[in-house]
Design a protein around this motif. Structure first.
Motif, PDB file in Angstrom:
ATOM      1  N   ALA A   1       0.828  -1.206   0.000  1.00 38.39           N
ATOM      2  CA  ALA A   1       0.000   0.000   0.000  1.00 38.39           C
ATOM      3  C   ALA A   1       0.859   1.252   0.000  1.00 38.39           C
ATOM      4  CB  ALA A   1      -0.931   0.007   1.206  1.00 38.39           C
ATOM      5  N   ILE A   2       0.390   2.263  -0.709  1.00 40.75           N
ATOM      6  CA  ILE A   2       0.976   3.597  -0.644  1.00 40.75           C
ATOM      7  C   ILE A   2       0.054   4.429   0.241  1.00 40.75           C
ATOM      8  CG2 ILE A   2       1.609   5.652  -1.952  1.00 40.75           C
ATOM      9  CD1 ILE A   2       2.146   3.850  -4.351  1.00 40.75           C
ATOM     10  N   VAL A   3       0.624   5.014   1.299  1.00 39.00           N
ATOM     11  CA  VAL A   3      -0.187   5.609   2.361  1.00 39.00           C
ATOM     12  C   VAL A   3       0.244   7.044   2.624  1.00 39.00           C
ATOM     13  CG1 VAL A   3      -1.018   5.265   4.727  1.00 39.00           C
ATOM     14  CG2 VAL A   3      -0.265   3.296   3.378  1.00 39.00           C
ATOM     15  N   LYS A   4      -0.718   7.899   2.960  1.00 40.53           N
ATOM     16  CA  LYS A   4      -0.434   9.287   3.279  1.00 40.53           C
ATOM     17  C   LYS A   4       0.035   9.417   4.737  1.00 40.53           C
ATOM     18  CE  LYS A   4      -3.689  11.129  -0.115  1.00 40.53           C
ATOM     19  NZ  LYS A   4      -4.844  12.013  -0.373  1.00 40.53           N
ATOM     20  N   MET A   5       1.095  10.195   4.939  1.00 37.63           N
ATOM     21  CA  MET A   5       1.590  10.438   6.289  1.00 37.63           C
ATOM     22  C   MET A   5       0.579  11.247   7.090  1.00 37.63           C
ATOM     23  SD  MET A   5       5.596  11.401   5.714  1.00 37.63           S
ATOM     24  CE  MET A   5       6.758  10.245   4.967  1.00 37.63           C
ATOM     25  N   LYS A   6       0.605  11.038   8.401  1.00 34.20           N
ATOM     26  CA  LYS A   6      -0.246  11.821   9.300  1.00 34.20           C
ATOM     27  C   LYS A   6       0.622  12.807  10.066  1.00 34.20           C
ATOM     28  CE  LYS A   6      -2.229   8.544  11.691  1.00 34.20           C
ATOM     29  NZ  LYS A   6      -3.146   7.835  12.621  1.00 34.20           N
ATOM     30  N   GLN A   7       0.108  13.999  10.245  1.00 34.02           N
ATOM     31  CA  GLN A   7       0.815  15.008  11.033  1.00 34.02           C
ATOM     32  C   GLN A   7       0.193  15.056  12.426  1.00 34.02           C
ATOM     33  OE1 GLN A   7       3.526  16.404   9.755  1.00 34.02           O
ATOM     34  NE2 GLN A   7       3.124  15.331   7.827  1.00 34.02           N
ATOM     35  N   LYS A   8       1.011  14.753  13.436  1.00 31.82           N
ATOM     36  CA  LYS A   8       0.529  14.789  14.813  1.00 31.82           C
ATOM     37  C   LYS A   8       1.397  15.721  15.635  1.00 31.82           C
ATOM     38  CE  LYS A   8      -1.950  10.475  15.605  1.00 31.82           C
ATOM     39  NZ  LYS A   8      -2.122   9.353  16.555  1.00 31.82           N
ATOM     40  N   ALA A   9       0.770  16.412  16.548  1.00 31.32           N
ATOM     41  CA  ALA A   9       1.511  17.305  17.431  1.00 31.32           C
ATOM     42  C   ALA A   9       2.379  16.490  18.379  1.00 31.32           C
ATOM     43  CB  ALA A   9       0.540  18.174  18.215  1.00 31.32           C
ATOM     44  N   VAL A  10       3.533  17.038  18.732  1.00 33.27           N
ATOM     45  CA  VAL A  10       4.395  16.389  19.727  1.00 33.27           C
ATOM     46  C   VAL A  10       3.650  16.400  21.060  1.00 33.27           C
ATOM     47  CG1 VAL A  10       6.595  16.497  20.937  1.00 33.27           C
ATOM     48  CG2 VAL A  10       6.469  17.115  18.513  1.00 33.27           C
ATOM     49  N   PRO A  11       3.534  15.244  21.718  1.00 39.89           N
ATOM     50  CA  PRO A  11       2.737  15.197  22.947  1.00 39.89           C
ATOM     51  C   PRO A  11       3.424  15.893  24.120  1.00 39.89           C
ATOM     52  CG  PRO A  11       3.870  13.120  22.626  1.00 39.89           C
ATOM     53  CD  PRO A  11       4.128  13.941  21.389  1.00 39.89           C
TER      54      PRO A  11
ATOM     55  N   HIS B   1       2.814   6.691  21.989  1.00 46.08           N
ATOM     56  CA  HIS B   1       3.612   7.743  21.367  1.00 46.08           C
ATOM     57  C   HIS B   1       5.048   7.632  21.857  1.00 46.08           C
ATOM     58  CE1 HIS B   1       2.832  11.706  19.158  1.00 46.08           C
ATOM     59  NE2 HIS B   1       4.138  11.483  19.114  1.00 46.08           N
ATOM     60  N   ILE B   2       6.001   7.646  20.925  1.00 42.78           N
ATOM     61  CA  ILE B   2       7.421   7.563  21.238  1.00 42.78           C
ATOM     62  C   ILE B   2       8.092   8.874  20.848  1.00 42.78           C
ATOM     63  CG2 ILE B   2       9.602   6.409  20.658  1.00 42.78           C
ATOM     64  CD1 ILE B   2       7.985   3.853  20.167  1.00 42.78           C
ATOM     65  N   ILE B   3       8.921   9.387  21.740  1.00 42.60           N
ATOM     66  CA  ILE B   3       9.729  10.579  21.459  1.00 42.60           C
ATOM     67  C   ILE B   3      11.113  10.095  21.031  1.00 42.60           C
ATOM     68  CG2 ILE B   3      10.705  12.696  22.400  1.00 42.60           C
ATOM     69  CD1 ILE B   3       7.658  12.691  22.173  1.00 42.60           C
ATOM     70  N   ALA B   4      11.575  10.537  19.870  1.00 42.73           N
ATOM     71  CA  ALA B   4      12.858  10.070  19.343  1.00 42.73           C
ATOM     72  C   ALA B   4      13.726  11.261  18.946  1.00 42.73           C
ATOM     73  CB  ALA B   4      12.639   9.162  18.132  1.00 42.73           C
ATOM     74  N   SER B   5      15.031  11.100  19.085  1.00 36.60           N
ATOM     75  CA  SER B   5      15.951  12.149  18.658  1.00 36.60           C
ATOM     76  C   SER B   5      15.888  12.314  17.150  1.00 36.60           C
ATOM     77  CB  SER B   5      17.374  11.817  19.102  1.00 36.60           C
ATOM     78  OG  SER B   5      17.821  10.615  18.508  1.00 36.60           O
TER      79      SER B   5
ATOM     80  N   ALA C   1      16.350   6.468  13.436  1.00 40.27           N
ATOM     81  CA  ALA C   1      15.861   5.943  12.160  1.00 40.27           C
ATOM     82  C   ALA C   1      14.511   6.565  11.822  1.00 40.27           C
ATOM     83  CB  ALA C   1      15.738   4.423  12.232  1.00 40.27           C
ATOM     84  N   ASP C   2      14.246   6.694  10.540  1.00 40.25           N
ATOM     85  CA  ASP C   2      12.979   7.246  10.068  1.00 40.25           C
ATOM     86  C   ASP C   2      11.843   6.282  10.404  1.00 40.25           C
ATOM     87  OD1 ASP C   2      10.900   8.462   8.739  1.00 40.25           O
ATOM     88  OD2 ASP C   2      11.687   8.099   6.731  1.00 40.25           O
ATOM     89  N   PRO C   3      10.829   6.726  11.153  1.00 41.80           N
ATOM     90  CA  PRO C   3       9.712   5.837  11.477  1.00 41.80           C
ATOM     91  C   PRO C   3       8.919   5.391  10.258  1.00 41.80           C
ATOM     92  CG  PRO C   3       9.263   8.087  12.180  1.00 41.80           C
ATOM     93  CD  PRO C   3      10.702   8.038  11.795  1.00 41.80           C
TER      94      PRO C   3
ATOM     95  N   ARG D   1      -0.880   2.183  15.496  1.00 43.07           N
ATOM     96  CA  ARG D   1      -1.340   2.583  16.834  1.00 43.07           C
ATOM     97  C   ARG D   1      -0.301   3.386  17.620  1.00 43.07           C
ATOM     98  NH1 ARG D   1      -3.277  -2.464  15.752  1.00 43.07           N
ATOM     99  NH2 ARG D   1      -1.335  -3.420  16.478  1.00 43.07           N
ATOM    100  N   VAL D   2       0.952   3.316  17.210  1.00 42.28           N
ATOM    101  CA  VAL D   2       2.028   4.007  17.935  1.00 42.28           C
ATOM    102  C   VAL D   2       2.664   5.032  17.003  1.00 42.28           C
ATOM    103  CG1 VAL D   2       4.216   3.762  19.151  1.00 42.28           C
ATOM    104  CG2 VAL D   2       2.485   1.957  19.338  1.00 42.28           C
ATOM    105  N   HIS D   3       2.626   6.304  17.397  1.00 39.04           N
ATOM    106  CA  HIS D   3       3.210   7.366  16.586  1.00 39.04           C
ATOM    107  C   HIS D   3       4.565   7.764  17.157  1.00 39.04           C
ATOM    108  CE1 HIS D   3       3.146  10.654  13.702  1.00 39.04           C
ATOM    109  NE2 HIS D   3       3.630  11.436  14.645  1.00 39.04           N
TER     110      HIS D   3
END
Length: 261
Positions: free
Chosen positions: A105-115, A147-151, A155-157, A172-174
């Protein structure tokens, strides 16, 4: 090569002959690279398990390439989706997986605010291997972390290897990539840093809210992020191994966190 294009209309799939175009193949292959994923704001989801999980999520799907058997088995979930039927040979040629006999599948990215820092969170410092990141996302999903906070240099999620390793947990995990030291500095929560030296994780009384900070297997937690750690924790060793894979270590620590809650 003639393929089958299906669109859902009035409760039934309508068959129309079509072809997978050179432009579609070009796009699929381009999305293996981060710069094109960022440019198009699209990413790939591959394999039966991941695509099925995708169909049950709130991600917006651009198009799906799938085998006849996958389309037949998941016809209800594929309602209103742009689905192109292809055979296994063509699917494997387009896919980055060694074996993909079901769907891509080709999927559109979602933009989510940093929690905001709250609850029990997971932070990653310099975890550069996409397979490790994908497995950590899967582990986080198991332990209820969404939700995971990464530097910034993790790696690119949306890397295809990351997405594949999540086994569907990407839905389910952004993952938010941020200036990690700055984020930790502004977090009014205890920060538990995983080190080779520290308090035995089996004996730590974790707060109800906090941040579990994991470093890369090769470099560990780096000084800029480490200066914000309020408590160092360690997984005790009983054998001769020098270290644990970061995804495995994350699972062990999260299990100890949840055991006390």
């Amino acid at each position: 090569m003639l393929l089958s294009f299906y669109c859902y209309n009035a409760g039934a799939f309508i068959w129309k002959p079509t072809m997978i175009s050179k432009n579609q193949l070009k796009l699929i292959r381009a999305l293996n690279q981060k710069k094109y994923r960022k440019q198009h704001q699209l990413f790939l989801v591959q394999g039966e398990k991941n695509v099925v999980e995708l169909l049950g999520s709130d991600f917006e799907v651009d198009q799906i390439f799938a085998t006849h058997s996958f389309i037949a088995e998941h016809s209800d979930a594929l309602r209103n989706q742009h689905v192109i039927e292809t055979d296994e040979e063509q699917l494997e040629k387009a896919s980055t997986l060694i074996s993909n006999n079901a769907a891509l599948a080709i999927v559109k990215m979602k933009q989510k605010a940093v929690p905001e820092p709250k609850g029990m969170m997971l932070a990653l410092d310099g975890v550069s291997d996409p397979g490790n990141l994908g497995t950590i996302i899967r582990v986080a999903d198991w332990y209820g972390i969404t939700h995971i906070i990464a530097s910034d240099d993790c790696a690119d999620p949306y890397n295809p290897k990351t997405i594949s390793a999540t086994m569907g947990s990407f839905s389910r995990v952004h993952v938010s990539q941020v200036d990690l030291p700055s984020y930790l500095n502004n977090a009014a929560l205890p920060i538990y840093g995983a080190y080779l030296g520290g308090e035995n994780v089996h004996q730590v009384s974790f707060a109800k809210e906090g941040i579990i900070l994991m470093g890369s297997e090769s470099h560990g937690i780096r000084p800029l992020a480490g200066q914000h750690v309020t408590q160092k924790i360690t997984i005790p060793a009983f054998g001769q191994a020098e270290s644990l894979n970061v995804a495995m270590a994350t699972g062990i620590i999260l299990d100890n966190v949840r055991r006390g809650q």
